[in-house]
Enzyme design. Sequence first.
Site, short mmCIF file in Angstrom:
data_model
loop_
_atom_site.label_atom_id
_atom_site.label_comp_id
_atom_site.label_asym_id
_atom_site.label_seq_id
_atom_site.Cartn_x
_atom_site.Cartn_y
_atom_site.Cartn_z
CD GLU A 30 -3.15 -0.52 0.00
OE1 GLU A 30 -3.09 0.62 -0.52
OE2 GLU A 30 -4.01 -1.35 -0.31
CG ASP A 90 -6.40 5.37 -1.20
OD1 ASP A 90 -7.55 5.39 -0.74
OD2 ASP A 90 -6.10 4.84 -2.28
#
Length: 148
Positions: A54, A72
């Site tokens: 991520e 994000d």
Amino acid sequence: MRSVLIISLLSCFFAVYNAKVFSKCDLARKLKAHGMDGFHGYSLANWVCMAQYESNFNTRALNGKNANGSADYGIFQLNNKWWCNDNKHSSANACNIMCSKFLDDNIDDDIICAKRVVRDPNGMSAWVAWQNHCKSKDLSKYLASCKL
């Protein structure tokens, strides 16, 4: 105008320069200390694997290019549509926090929110990177060299 541009560029450099990038073992220790090993059935290696894919363990990671216009934030790439508020977009803000808090070097609040994410029915499948790179894989390499 020129001075504004220079100040803006310097502040961007300063933010990147101050980013904390964890080693996988340091992150594993931090997560273990916060009760993440086995949390909702997910091993510590799952959390470390997810964070690698991520954010590459970077506390200041920011992805503002999602297809739905969302962004994000942080080491776990927590989304502003569901988990935090950025004051720019409508948000469920299920973690009741400003997204900017996920971009500092203190990941305690990131961990609290990640725990909230996995309590939802999707569990770790909320993270596409976990689905694509970690789910149902041998994750022993993520903790092999760590002295936990």
